[in-house]
Motif scaffolding. Structure first.
Motif, short mmCIF file in Angstrom:
data_model
loop_
_atom_site.label_atom_id
_atom_site.label_comp_id
_atom_site.label_asym_id
_atom_site.label_seq_id
_atom_site.Cartn_x
_atom_site.Cartn_y
_atom_site.Cartn_z
N ILE A 122 0.84 -1.20 0.00
CA ILE A 122 0.00 0.00 0.00
C ILE A 122 0.87 1.25 0.00
O ILE A 122 0.62 2.21 -0.73
N VAL A 123 1.93 1.23 0.82
CA VAL A 123 2.83 2.38 0.89
C VAL A 123 3.56 2.57 -0.44
O VAL A 123 3.63 3.68 -0.98
N LEU A 124 4.09 1.46 -0.99
CA LEU A 124 4.83 1.55 -2.25
C LEU A 124 3.94 2.02 -3.41
O LEU A 124 4.38 2.76 -4.28
N ALA A 125 2.68 1.58 -3.38
CA ALA A 125 1.76 1.94 -4.46
C ALA A 125 1.36 3.41 -4.41
O ALA A 125 0.92 3.98 -5.42
N ASN A 126 1.52 4.03 -3.24
CA ASN A 126 1.10 5.43 -3.08
C ASN A 126 2.24 6.35 -2.68
O ASN A 126 2.01 7.44 -2.17
N ILE A 127 3.47 5.89 -2.92
CA ILE A 127 4.62 6.64 -2.43
C ILE A 127 4.76 8.01 -3.12
O ILE A 127 5.31 8.95 -2.55
N LYS A 128 4.22 8.13 -4.33
CA LYS A 128 4.31 9.40 -5.05
C LYS A 128 3.02 10.21 -4.99
O LYS A 128 3.00 11.39 -5.30
N HIS A 129 1.92 9.55 -4.60
CA HIS A 129 0.62 10.23 -4.57
C HIS A 129 -0.11 9.88 -3.27
O HIS A 129 -0.25 8.70 -2.92
N LYS A 130 -0.59 10.89 -2.57
CA LYS A 130 -1.40 10.69 -1.36
C LYS A 130 -0.70 9.78 -0.36
O LYS A 130 -1.29 8.83 0.18
N PHE A 131 0.56 10.08 -0.09
CA PHE A 131 1.38 9.23 0.77
C PHE A 131 0.82 9.15 2.19
O PHE A 131 0.71 8.05 2.76
N TRP A 132 0.47 10.28 2.77
CA TRP A 132 0.00 10.28 4.16
C TRP A 132 -1.37 9.62 4.30
O TRP A 132 -1.67 9.01 5.33
N ARG A 133 -2.18 9.73 3.26
CA ARG A 133 -3.46 9.01 3.27
C ARG A 133 -3.20 7.50 3.25
O ARG A 133 -3.89 6.74 3.92
N ALA A 134 -2.19 7.09 2.48
CA ALA A 134 -1.82 5.67 2.42
C ALA A 134 -1.33 5.19 3.79
O ALA A 134 -1.64 4.07 4.20
N ILE A 135 -0.57 6.04 4.48
CA ILE A 135 -0.10 5.67 5.83
C ILE A 135 -1.27 5.45 6.77
O ILE A 135 -1.29 4.51 7.57
N LEU A 136 -2.29 6.33 6.68
CA LEU A 136 -3.49 6.16 7.50
C LEU A 136 -4.18 4.83 7.19
O LEU A 136 -4.58 4.10 8.11
N HIS A 137 -4.30 4.51 5.91
CA HIS A 137 -4.92 3.24 5.51
C HIS A 137 -4.11 2.05 6.01
O HIS A 137 -4.68 1.03 6.43
N VAL A 138 -2.79 2.16 5.96
CA VAL A 138 -1.92 1.09 6.45
C VAL A 138 -2.13 0.87 7.95
O VAL A 138 -2.24 -0.27 8.41
N LEU A 139 -2.19 1.96 8.70
CA LEU A 139 -2.37 1.84 10.16
C LEU A 139 -3.72 1.20 10.49
O LEU A 139 -3.80 0.35 11.38
#
Length: 280
Positions: free
Chosen positions: A85-102
């Motif tokens: 999830i992080v790698l897929a969003n590392i260039k776009h909406k990174f912090w949103r991806a971090i929230l989803h990961v958590l």
């Protein structure tokens, strides 16, 4: 259909006629349920990659937890999915991806942790299942140190592990399964012939399919899951990594293999008889 409609029929066919799926579903009753739950997880996660909805993150985690309660080999899969999830969003909406990961990791390991706490209270062992201890006995991490290891052959550490990992990989990814359990010699021979032909078929499509992946996030996710199962199986089971451990990720292999054959069909139209999704 969610990834590519043109590969739907052939990928389904590969799963349906996979000898190891059929054989292991008969021998190990949990195999069918585990395969089903992983397939539903794949569907939900593909929907998540398209929509980025939090509710799909939660449902994906729940399905993965249910699968892990059936077969603990997916215990560490939530971590791998979180990394993806992080790698897929590392260039776009990174912090949103971090929230989803958590959220994903919290839901997954909260539900898994309930059983692990139960095991600790009753058996005073901080493990999800005793099967983890059985698998660790065969782990390559301990193989080199065993004095009675018949595969050591006096090799120093690095060549030893290269030999062990390559043997394990070949066993895991090329053994076709056997119909010997039906106690019919003729059926066993026919099964071996069909099994090896089937392995050559999906491996050919798989290798072609790897050239199609490029930056397609859906194919990359399938490959990521395949690599997880290969790594976790070899790391845990070593030389006991037989084809039965391949059964759970056959649907992921089938998607890439079908994509490869579809690409081959477009380049060489004469092959359309074998891979046309309208054939029934």
């Amino acid at each position: 259909f969610e990834i590519d409609e043109s590969i739907a029929f052939l990928s389904g066919l590969i799963v349906l006629y996979s000898p190891i799926v059929t054989i292991n579903s008969l021998r190990i009753l949990t195999e069918t349920l585990f395969l089903f739950l992983l397939s539903i997880f794949l569907l939900l996660f593909i929907h998540y990659l398209k929509s980025k909805k939090i509710k799909l993150v939660i449902w994906s985690a729940i399905l993965l937890v249910l699968a892990t309660y059936v077969r603990p080999i997916s215990y560490y899969l939530p971590i791998a999915v979180a990394i993806f999830i992080v790698l897929a969003n590392i260039k776009h909406k990174f912090w949103r991806a971090i929230l989803h990961v958590l959220i994903f990791l919290f839901v997954a390991y909260f539900l898994l942790g309930i059983w692990q706490i139960r095991n600790y209270r009753h058996f005073h062992r901080n493990v999800f299942t005793h099967f983890q201890n059985i698998i660790s006995y065969h782990s390559p991490m301990h193989s080199y140190m065993k004095k009675n290891n018949p595969f050591n052959k006096g090799l120093v550490m690095i060549p030893f592990y290269v030999d062990l990992i390559s043997r394990s990989f070949i066993s895991l990814m090329t053994e076709p399964g056997s119909l010997k359990y039906f106690h019919c010699r003729a059926l066993t021979i026919v099964g071996k012939i069909f099994g090896y032909a089937f392995v050559i078929f999906w491996w050919t499509g798989f290798l072609i399919g790897l050239t199609k992946i490029k930056r397609n996030i859906f194919y990359l996710f399938n490959l990521f899951i395949i690599l997880y199962f290969i790594f976790i199986t070899i790391a845990g089971a070593g030389l006991t990594s037989t084809e039965r451990y391949r059964a759970p990720f056959v649907p992921f292999i089938a998607i890439i293999s079908a994509a490869g054959w579809t690409k081959f069909k477009k380049k060489y139209p004469f092959s359309s008889f074998f891979v046309n999704s309208k054939v029934c």
